[in-house]
Enzyme design. Sequence first.
Site, PDB file in Angstrom:
ATOM      1  N   HIS A  68      -2.111   0.909   4.526  1.00 58.90           N
ATOM      2  CA  HIS A  68      -1.117   1.458   3.598  1.00 58.90           C
ATOM      3  C   HIS A  68      -1.804   2.148   2.418  1.00 58.90           C
ATOM      4  O   HIS A  68      -1.519   3.315   2.113  1.00 58.90           O
ATOM      5  CB  HIS A  68      -0.203   0.327   3.120  1.00 58.90           C
ATOM      6  CG  HIS A  68       0.861   0.753   2.160  1.00 58.90           C
ATOM      7  ND1 HIS A  68       2.145   1.045   2.549  1.00 58.90           N
ATOM      8  CD2 HIS A  68       0.835   0.941   0.817  1.00 58.90           C
ATOM      9  CE1 HIS A  68       2.858   1.395   1.495  1.00 58.90           C
ATOM     10  NE2 HIS A  68       2.083   1.334   0.431  1.00 58.90           N
ATOM     11  N   GLU A  69      -2.707   1.427   1.772  1.00 58.11           N
ATOM     12  CA  GLU A  69      -3.347   2.004   0.580  1.00 58.11           C
ATOM     13  C   GLU A  69      -4.227   3.189   0.964  1.00 58.11           C
ATOM     14  O   GLU A  69      -4.276   4.196   0.257  1.00 58.11           O
ATOM     15  CB  GLU A  69      -4.161   0.948  -0.174  1.00 58.11           C
ATOM     16  CG  GLU A  69      -3.379  -0.309  -0.556  1.00 58.11           C
ATOM     17  CD  GLU A  69      -2.052  -0.062  -1.259  1.00 58.11           C
ATOM     18  OE1 GLU A  69      -1.922   0.964  -1.952  1.00 58.11           O
ATOM     19  OE2 GLU A  69      -1.135  -0.897  -1.104  1.00 58.11           O
ATOM     20  N   MET A 124      -3.180  -1.573  -4.695  1.00 60.44           N
ATOM     21  CA  MET A 124      -2.927  -0.329  -5.428  1.00 60.44           C
ATOM     22  C   MET A 124      -3.887   0.766  -4.979  1.00 60.44           C
ATOM     23  O   MET A 124      -5.086   0.544  -4.884  1.00 60.44           O
ATOM     24  CB  MET A 124      -3.059  -0.614  -6.933  1.00 60.44           C
ATOM     25  CG  MET A 124      -2.793   0.582  -7.810  1.00 60.44           C
ATOM     26  SD  MET A 124      -1.084   1.183  -7.611  1.00 60.44           S
ATOM     27  CE  MET A 124      -1.363   2.936  -7.843  1.00 60.44           C
TER      28      MET A 124
HETATM   29  N1  TRP Z   1       1.732   1.553  -5.237  1.00 57.11           N
HETATM   30  C1  TRP Z   1       1.403   0.243  -4.767  1.00 57.11           C
HETATM   31  C2  TRP Z   1       1.640   0.247  -3.266  1.00 57.11           C
HETATM   32  O1  TRP Z   1       0.884   0.692  -2.528  1.00 57.11           O
HETATM   33  C3  TRP Z   1       2.145  -0.895  -5.333  1.00 57.11           C
HETATM   34  C4  TRP Z   1       2.316  -1.063  -6.789  1.00 57.11           C
HETATM   35  C5  TRP Z   1       3.234  -0.507  -7.556  1.00 57.11           C
HETATM   36  C6  TRP Z   1       1.698  -1.996  -7.618  1.00 57.11           C
HETATM   37  N2  TRP Z   1       3.236  -1.030  -8.802  1.00 57.11           N
HETATM   38  C7  TRP Z   1       2.310  -1.963  -8.862  1.00 57.11           C
HETATM   39  C8  TRP Z   1       0.666  -2.881  -7.422  1.00 57.11           C
HETATM   40  C9  TRP Z   1       1.983  -2.825  -9.887  1.00 57.11           C
HETATM   41  C10 TRP Z   1       0.313  -3.727  -8.448  1.00 57.11           C
HETATM   42  C11 TRP Z   1       0.972  -3.725  -9.673  1.00 57.11           C
HETATM   43  O2  TRP Z   1       2.640  -0.071  -2.738  1.00 57.11           O
HETATM   44 ZN    ZN Z   2       2.480   1.970  -1.462  1.00 57.14          ZN
END
Ligand code: TRP
Ligand code: ZN
Length: 864
Positions: A304-305, A270
């Site tokens: 990515h992050e 995340m």
């Molecule tokens: N946004 C995160 C990504 O880079 C992924 C993500 C979305 C996420 N919802 C989540 C991670 C819930 C953990 C729990 O793709």
């Molecule tokens: Zn993402």
Amino acid sequence: MTDASSTPAIPVTIHRGDYRPPEWQVPDIALDFALGIERTAVTAALSVVRAVPNPAALVLRGDGIAVQEVRVDGAVWNDWRMDGPDLIVDLGERDAATVEVDTLIDPGANTQLMGLYASNSMLCTQCEAEGFRRITFHPDRPDVLSRYRVRMSGDKALFPILLSNGNCVAQGDGEGGSHWALWEDPWPKPSYLFALVAGDLVVNRDRFTTMSGREVELGIWVRAGDEDRTGHAMQALKDSMAWDERVYGREYDLDLFNIVAVSDFNMGAMENKGLNVFNTRYILADADTATDLDYDGVQGVVAHEYFHNWSGNRVTCRDWFQLSLKEGFTVFRDQSFSADMGSAPVKRIEDVRLLRAAQFPEDAGPLAHPIRPDSYQEISNFYTATVYNKGAEIIRMMATLLGPDRFRKGTDLYFDRHDGEAATCEDFVRAMEEGGDIDLSQFRRWYEQAGTPRLALSLAQEGGDWFLDVAQTVPPTPGQPEKAPMMMPLRLAAFAMDGSGAAMADTLVTLTGASQRVALGRFAARPALSVNRGFSAPVIVDYVRAPGELAWLAAHDDDPFARYEALQQLMLDTLVAGVSGEKADHAAVIDAVAGTLTGRAGDPAFVAEAVLLPSEAFIGDQMVIVDPDAIRRERLALQTALGRALENEWRAVLSGAAPLATDLSPKAKGGRRLRGVALAYLAATGFADVPALAFGIFSDADGMTERQAALATLAHGDSDERVAALDIFYQRYRDNPLVLDKWFQVQAWSLRPDTVGAVRTLGEHPDFTLTNPNRVRSLYGALTGNQAAFHQADGAGYRLIADLVIALDPRNPQTAARMIPPLGRWKRFDEARGAKMKAELERILAQPGLSRDSTEQASKSLLG
Ligand code: TRP
Ligand code: ZN
């Protein structure tokens, strides 16, 4: 107040067309956390200002939390009420106010892993998409951006490290062994990017100097003992920072960048501002415990992050229907980064294989949706291969249509124009149009229409002039019976098969019509056509070619992706013929594989990818009704034929020494990959010496790539070596959760006829737990990827997955709901199997108190 329930009984559908701008903005937030595993007191002070002339009362969303007290501008306030889980505060005529709300939460009881939760003995948060409302009451929508000031306090022995977004501006000791820290994030952000971590962590520190000379302190935080496995992630982070400056001109914007690795995590990672939180799986790697694929996963997800800092954080999403704006673009960015860091052709092959394995079936099933959906019940269900991976293909097509320079102009315009804003997919396309000086009106249909387009191709000749006729259709999908043709880039080349060279050099054609004729040129004989080179468009190409033409392309095409495709198509045609009861002619495949193996002293990773047979699932995708048993039989037969015919070649691959496990160069990785493929082909022969050979590789391996490949090969069979290797592996790694996941996974992937029963037994193993999503995926997720096992005719695989969903849903609905889609493909199987799949979906739906997540997935899957 009694406890608020967390999910409503009747599903509410949210529609994209209903978007209204927020009535109240929240420019500043001060949060105060008194931390405890079982009891955390939260005070949120929201400075709210009206954003429209006559706003209604302030609506603050909540989920499973209760109000202790509300204060407005410092005084206790009683003009509030609950509307289901939400808090409504009536602010009368005020234009602005400071609204303070006290809540009490129990992170130790948070099994959903959304909001503030405990993992091992640390506290951490996950707020995307709608988890912030499980911490405190808030508008909790991505178009409300605030500056955050976060104070946290807690027991210094339990939580020696206290982290949040931005910079730590003050800290100190309190009474009774407590301490506190104050963090400030100067960048306004939506609530889904908030993060907090408290626990006993150690750090791997490094530094990065940005292109304008900003010194950034980097930290990767893990549990003591794991710090020696963070080196690869740190290198990937520094490489990502440099790459984003070089390729997109994007620089990091804080003095601190922290990453925390957490064992219990619903997804991969995340992108919280300045404080990324990761699944340990995508941080920890060393040669003894991680495969080359794991290393690549770490590099790709760290990138990515990090890239989200611009594509997601500096420019965020207006609403969750725009999710692909940040995810599709960021996947495209991480794919391009990984291609630049390693072998670009192999990376493209891997990305396309994933798209076909995960996204094409989604696009062809009951859960099909456009990359920008029109409605949802639970947004967590829309973190899909469509939004992410098809979304990335849509961005890639724009990059192809514009070319690198104009694409860069478009992204510069997009970032500059929308910096600090919550933007839409439309904003992105408009920036591409203006920056790239191109009309994308028709291209926009990619955002609206679901379903994988099909291109039917045929060659035509008029007096020595050759033409390609292209007919484009987009299949109907739920809610979208009629489709219009879409604009797409199609890369083509044509070759004279007599060896006189390229007839038509690489050419980019822009398709727009339902049917279109492309002039190829004047050739003496029918040319071999290389089509959709580099997979320039995410489509299915229907083009019947003779085995000889495919074999010629597999050997001679100058585009590596097209060579791979030609060989895969040759294999696929042979396999599909066999499954349909026609004679499967193995000879052409054997010749072509032999040619690829011996002909090119090139990249061994490419060779390994190219000679791999298509997966059982992908073979099934070519058929109207999938026959999983016949597919397995035919695939094994071809594998056996290839193993025997090319025995000497496979043995030669394995005869040399394996590359050193610590050598992560593309050549070494490719060498290991090819050795794994060679071992699998030899194993398919059934030759008596193979279990001992595999056991030798397993025992002598100096790293996890070779060790796991040998273990997986043994796990398919029935030898004493299989039992011994599984036991040795278990004893050696029982205390390492990420490696133990592999032990569960190889058994669930097994081609043995008793795999479903084995998975059921493993579900009762003392090391199996429903509390850890990685463990759940390693066992049951692997089973749903094992086509013939999951679709075992007696329905035992379906029952096992439905049992899992029912057991997991009350604890972790997000992860439970992700296990449902494999049951939704009932239309593609025979009636007996289909009826059993539907019965399991109905059994899931009949569970009292089923979550919104699982209700949406199961009910949509049943509709078909
Ligand atoms: N946004 C995160 C990504 O880079 C992924 C993500 C979305 C996420 N919802 C989540 C991670 C819930 C953990 C729990 O793709
Ligand atoms: Zn993402």
